[in-house]
Design an enzyme around this catalytic site. Structure first.
Site, PDB file in Angstrom:
ATOM      1  N   CYS A  91       0.848  -1.201   0.000  1.00 47.43           N
ATOM      2  CA  CYS A  91       0.000   0.000   0.000  1.00 47.43           C
ATOM      3  C   CYS A  91       0.884   1.252   0.000  1.00 47.43           C
ATOM      4  O   CYS A  91       0.591   2.228  -0.693  1.00 47.43           O
ATOM      5  CB  CYS A  91      -0.936   0.012   1.199  1.00 47.43           C
ATOM      6  N   ASP A  93      10.791  -6.347  -8.775  1.00 49.06           N
ATOM      7  CA  ASP A  93      11.017  -6.958  -7.464  1.00 49.06           C
ATOM      8  C   ASP A  93      12.409  -6.562  -6.958  1.00 49.06           C
ATOM      9  O   ASP A  93      13.385  -6.565  -7.713  1.00 49.06           O
ATOM     10  CB  ASP A  93      10.898  -8.490  -7.573  1.00 49.06           C
ATOM     11  N   GLY A 128       4.016 -19.578   0.379  1.00 50.87           N
ATOM     12  CA  GLY A 128       5.235 -18.764   0.405  1.00 50.87           C
ATOM     13  C   GLY A 128       4.972 -17.268   0.375  1.00 50.87           C
ATOM     14  O   GLY A 128       5.865 -16.480   0.066  1.00 50.87           O
ATOM     15  N   HIS A 177      -0.413  -8.390   0.760  1.00 55.94           N
ATOM     16  CA  HIS A 177      -1.157  -7.517  -0.166  1.00 55.94           C
ATOM     17  C   HIS A 177      -1.072  -8.256  -1.502  1.00 55.94           C
ATOM     18  O   HIS A 177       0.040  -8.536  -1.978  1.00 55.94           O
ATOM     19  CB  HIS A 177      -0.493  -6.129  -0.225  1.00 55.94           C
ATOM     20  N   HIS A 219      -0.462  -9.811  -4.863  1.00 53.23           N
ATOM     21  CA  HIS A 219       0.505  -9.430  -5.897  1.00 53.23           C
ATOM     22  C   HIS A 219       0.788 -10.624  -6.786  1.00 53.23           C
ATOM     23  O   HIS A 219       0.717 -11.778  -6.350  1.00 53.23           O
ATOM     24  CB  HIS A 219       1.808  -8.899  -5.283  1.00 53.23           C
TER      25      HIS A 219
END
Ligand code: AMP
Ligand code: ZN
Length: 113
Positions: free
Chosen positions: A7, A30, A92, A97, A99
């Site tokens: 967020c 990432d 995992g 949130h 993704h």
């Protein structure tokens, strides 16, 4: 969601290497890539995990996949890529949130260990 990392990234409070953004989703690289190309697509709306997808919010998942196709074309991932959603402890998931990971740039092993 005050304490949610993604967020905060969606709100621009924590920096990210953005690839794509619109009013509903954000795509960014990432921080700890597991493949030569590794980015994440997140809804800006806080959805804790795939467990929380409902009839009311599921349209965002279709939008995420439209954005993935658009980015894959722009990044010329014509050899292919993998879309991964980790859900819950055994899946995992480390960031709560929703993704989607997009991994590309080399042949990926299957199944995962
Ligand atoms: P998951 O384990 O499926 O919950 O994936 C969370 C991902 O978020 C991991 O691949 C992390 O490397 C990535 N990550 C954590 N912090 C950040 C950050 N600040 N910016 C970009 N990616 C991050
Ligand atoms: Zn969140």
């Amino acid at each position: 969601m005050m304490d949610c990392l993604f967020c905060k990234i969606a709100a621009g409070e924590i920096p990210s290497k953005k690839i794509y953004e619109d009013d509903k989703v954000l795509a960014f690289y990432d921080i700890d890539p597991k493949a030569p190309v590794h980015f994440l697509v997140i809804p800006k709306q806080h959805i804790p995990s795939a467990d929380y997808i409902t009839a009311e919010n599921s349209a965002i998942v279709g939008h995420v996949f439209e954005v993935i196709a658009k980015i894959a074309a722009e990044l010329k991932l014509e050899k292919g890529y993998r879309v991964v959603n980790n859900c819950g402890e055994h899946g995992g998931q480390t960031v709560e949130h929703l993704h989607f990971h997009i991994l590309a740039g080399r042949s990926l092993a299957w199944p995962p260990g």
